[in-house]
Design an enzyme around this catalytic site. Structure first.
Site, short mmCIF file in Angstrom:
data_model
loop_
_atom_site.label_atom_id
_atom_site.label_comp_id
_atom_site.label_asym_id
_atom_site.label_seq_id
_atom_site.Cartn_x
_atom_site.Cartn_y
_atom_site.Cartn_z
N LYS A 103 0.08 67.70 49.18
CA LYS A 103 0.73 67.66 50.50
C LYS A 103 2.03 68.47 50.49
CE LYS A 103 3.58 63.89 52.15
NZ LYS A 103 4.80 64.54 52.34
N ASN A 104 2.86 68.21 49.48
CA ASN A 104 4.19 68.83 49.49
C ASN A 104 4.16 70.32 49.15
OD1 ASN A 104 5.20 66.41 50.24
ND2 ASN A 104 6.25 65.95 48.31
N ARG A 144 9.34 65.47 58.61
CA ARG A 144 10.49 66.13 58.00
C ARG A 144 10.22 67.63 57.78
NH1 ARG A 144 15.89 65.87 56.62
NH2 ARG A 144 16.24 66.78 54.60
N CYS A 172 9.54 59.95 57.28
CA CYS A 172 9.62 58.53 56.91
C CYS A 172 11.07 58.06 56.91
CB CYS A 172 9.03 58.34 55.52
SG CYS A 172 7.24 58.31 55.51
N ARG A 176 18.44 61.46 55.40
CA ARG A 176 17.73 62.74 55.39
C ARG A 176 18.33 63.80 56.32
NH1 ARG A 176 11.37 61.74 54.64
NH2 ARG A 176 11.63 63.30 53.04
N PRO A 177 19.61 64.10 56.15
CA PRO A 177 20.20 65.17 56.97
C PRO A 177 19.73 66.55 56.51
CG PRO A 177 21.78 64.38 55.34
CD PRO A 177 20.55 63.56 55.16
N ILE A 178 20.10 67.59 57.28
CA ILE A 178 19.75 68.95 56.82
C ILE A 178 21.02 69.78 56.61
CG2 ILE A 178 17.39 69.06 57.75
CD1 ILE A 178 18.58 70.68 60.13
N ASP A 179 22.14 69.08 56.31
CA ASP A 179 23.41 69.79 56.13
C ASP A 179 23.36 70.84 55.02
OD1 ASP A 179 23.09 67.46 54.54
OD2 ASP A 179 25.17 67.57 53.92
N LEU A 180 22.60 70.56 53.94
CA LEU A 180 22.55 71.52 52.83
C LEU A 180 21.80 72.79 53.25
CD1 LEU A 180 21.66 69.07 49.92
CD2 LEU A 180 23.89 70.04 50.45
N ASP A 199 8.90 59.76 44.83
CA ASP A 199 7.68 59.43 45.58
C ASP A 199 6.76 58.48 44.81
OD1 ASP A 199 8.51 60.93 47.69
OD2 ASP A 199 7.16 62.61 47.34
N ARG A 202 -0.33 59.74 56.36
CA ARG A 202 0.48 60.95 56.30
C ARG A 202 0.31 61.68 54.97
NH1 ARG A 202 6.37 60.45 58.18
NH2 ARG A 202 5.96 62.64 57.81
C1 UD1 Z 1 10.76 66.49 49.62
C2 UD1 Z 1 9.38 65.87 49.67
C3 UD1 Z 1 9.45 64.36 49.50
C4 UD1 Z 1 10.21 64.01 48.23
C5 UD1 Z 1 11.56 64.73 48.20
C6 UD1 Z 1 12.31 64.53 46.88
C7 UD1 Z 1 8.16 67.38 51.12
C8 UD1 Z 1 7.49 67.59 52.42
N1 UD1 Z 1 8.77 66.21 50.95
O1 UD1 Z 1 11.49 65.94 50.73
O2 UD1 Z 1 8.12 63.87 49.43
O3 UD1 Z 1 10.43 62.64 48.18
O4 UD1 Z 1 11.38 66.13 48.38
O5 UD1 Z 1 11.53 64.93 45.82
O6 UD1 Z 1 8.10 68.21 50.24
N2 UD1 Z 1 19.64 65.79 51.52
C9 UD1 Z 1 20.85 65.91 52.15
N3 UD1 Z 1 21.08 67.03 52.90
C10 UD1 Z 1 20.15 68.01 53.04
C11 UD1 Z 1 18.91 67.88 52.39
C12 UD1 Z 1 18.69 66.76 51.63
O7 UD1 Z 1 21.73 65.04 52.04
O8 UD1 Z 1 20.41 69.00 53.73
C13 UD1 Z 1 19.37 64.58 50.73
C14 UD1 Z 1 18.25 63.75 51.36
O9 UD1 Z 1 18.76 62.92 52.38
C15 UD1 Z 1 17.72 62.99 50.17
C16 UD1 Z 1 17.90 64.00 49.02
O10 UD1 Z 1 18.87 64.94 49.46
O11 UD1 Z 1 18.51 61.86 49.95
C17 UD1 Z 1 16.61 64.72 48.62
O12 UD1 Z 1 16.13 65.44 49.73
P1 UD1 Z 1 15.20 66.73 49.58
O13 UD1 Z 1 15.10 67.14 48.15
O14 UD1 Z 1 15.67 67.73 50.58
O15 UD1 Z 1 13.80 66.13 50.03
P2 UD1 Z 1 12.86 66.61 51.19
O16 UD1 Z 1 12.69 68.09 51.16
O17 UD1 Z 1 13.23 65.94 52.46
#
Ligand code: UD1
Length: 415
Positions: free
Chosen positions: A22-23, A90, A114, A119-123, A302, A393
């Site tokens: 999936k990922n 997401r 989920c 789960r922000p997108i600030d990074l 996961d 999902r």
């Molecule tokens: C992806 C996977 C998810 C997995 C996760 C961690 C997909 C579709 N999903 O999710 O199954 O659990 O990696 O291995 O591939 N964060 C921030 N700011 C940001 C981005 C992330 O604070 O801009 C935080 C998130 O809130 C979270 C952590 O960083 O606490 C990890 O997030 P990230 O590695 O980005 O996971 P996803 O890409 O959402």
């Protein structure tokens, strides 16, 4: 509303085939926007997240047809992303990088997914800013525009999987070289890079914490089979450890050094890895273990909830430390209703009990829902798991796969 109805207590025997990842598939679907040539993704999993990504592609006038073999073709035309679709997953955030690369601008409704944390997108946004993208944040959306289409250097303060994918999607069509430091090293990232390279992208260093992308002016179509799903594979391994029995998994997504294998061995399981298959024999005496989740190569977040179920069935107390998502633990409340003994404090939990009994429980998210399926399969008596749509999902027909291993599980309308 549907539910899973499980009569627990049957050991699992036989073989099961895992789906493709999936990922890995989700960023590839977003990547299809980067070319007008035909993209063919083979053996796609029939899961809800893939269906939503296909619908999102059609917003840009792409045709995304087929279930198992998904073919995406047609010109990518500028369009507005609908918030009702973006709110569903997401991975809709991956259209940020893809749209910026193709159209030079995008308005992204904030992504859903989920409820396992903020789960922000600030990074994603700060990294894109440092590559010359202007960002305006509004109420429930973000508007981005390319101000200078050039490479550069980005350092991610945390190896976010999604941010790494967005940076790749954006920089493969930039001018010059982009150096991405502090990036995610997950196997799905390595597979995604292979996919992009098969389209003609120039990327070095996949699987390391620094990647170098040399921009190209166009990408071509490709036919690609994504890697096996290491999380689904791990879920079946843990299921067998929970219920007892002996199974063979066809399509191994795990690497030899994966920490899951070490933890399952610590629990007493015997595991043999072959080429594209893996066998597990569960132990009668389940030993306690400890794990701490983190970015790859640390233990995969996961897989944590399923290990929580195994902890509840094991002797003594196991320690689970969650460092990635702050709300991962909601499945524990449900496990407690089935007899688990839980002591939780912040991001760690001691879990034990040694046995579970059937109950009606609620899936709160995808992996937490899977943990409850495993709990139902291992419990004494009948378990009903509500909200299977979360499980849809990420898992293709788990009731059929588990039933083929001897489990008594059905999907039924909940009365
Ligand atoms: C992806 C996977 C998810 C997995 C996760 C961690 C997909 C579709 N999903 O999710 O199954 O659990 O990696 O291995 O591939 N964060 C921030 N700011 C940001 C981005 C992330 O604070 O801009 C935080 C998130 O809130 C979270 C952590 O960083 O606490 C990890 O997030 P990230 O590695 O980005 O996971 P996803 O890409 O959402």
């Amino acid at each position: 509303m549907d539910s899973y109805v499980i009569e627990g207590g049957k050991k699992l025997y036989g073989e099961v085939r895992v789906q493709r990842s999936k990922n890995a598939v989700l960023p590839m679907l977003a990547g299809a926007l980067l070319t007008e040539d035909k993209i063919v993704l083979r053996e796609c999993p029939a899961i809800t997240d893939v269906k939503i990504m296909k619908s999102l592609l059609s917003v840009f006038s792409k045709t995304a047809s087929g279930e198992e073999t998904v073919t995406i073709e047609g010109e990518s035309l500028r369009a507005s992303l609908p918030s009702y679709l973006c709110a569903k997953l997401r991975a809709s955030s991956l259209f940020l990088g893809a749209c910026l690369a193709v159209f030079g601008e995008v308005e992204l409704p904030l992504p859903g997914g989920c409820a396992i944390g903020k789960r922000p997108i600030d990074l994603h946004l700060s990294a894109l800013r440092s590559l010359g993208v202007s960002v305006v944040e509004g109420e429930g959306f973000v508007r981005c525009r390319v101000t200078r289409r050039r490479g550069g250097r980005v350092v991610l303060p945390y190896p976010s999987v999604g941010a790494t994918e967005n940076l790749l999607l954006y920089s493969v069509l930039s001018e010059g070289e982009t150096i991405l430091s502090g990036v995610a090293r997950e196997p799905e990232i390595v597979d995604f890079v292979s996919f992009l390279k098969s389209m003609g992208a120039k990327i070095r260093g996949a699987g390391e914490s620094e990647m170098v992308v040399e921009g190209v002016s166009r990408l071509r179509g490709t036919e690609y089979t994504p890697m096996f799903d290491r999380i689904e594979c791990g879920s079946y391994l843990i299921a067998c450890a929970c219920t007892g029995g002996e199974i063979e998994i066809l399509g191994n997504g795990l690497q030899k050094k994966d920490l899951l294998l070490a933890k399952l061995r610590q629990n007493g399981c015997k595991i043999a890895l072959g080429n594209d298959k893996i066998q597990i024999k569960a132990s009668r005496d389940k030993m306690p273990f400890s794990l701490r989740t983190g970015p790859y190569p640390a233990f995969a977040t996961d897989l944590h909830p399923m290990m929580g179920t195994l902890a509840a069935l094991s002797g003594g107390e196991s320690l689970l430390v969650e460092t990635v998502f702050e709300n991962r633990f909601s499945y524990l409340t449900e496990l407690e209703r089935m007899g688990a003994i839980v002591h939780r404090n912040g991001n760690f939990a001691f879990v034990g009990g040694g046995r579970l009994h059937g109950a009606t429980v609620l899936a709160h998210d995808l992996r937490g829902g899977a943990a409850l399926l495993l709990a139902g399969l291992s419990a004494e008596g009948k378990t009903i798991v509500l909200h299977p749509e979360y499980i849809d999902r990420g898992y293709t027909q788990p009731e059929i796969k588990f039933a083929s291993l001897g489990a008594r599980i059905e999907r039924k309308p909940y009365e």
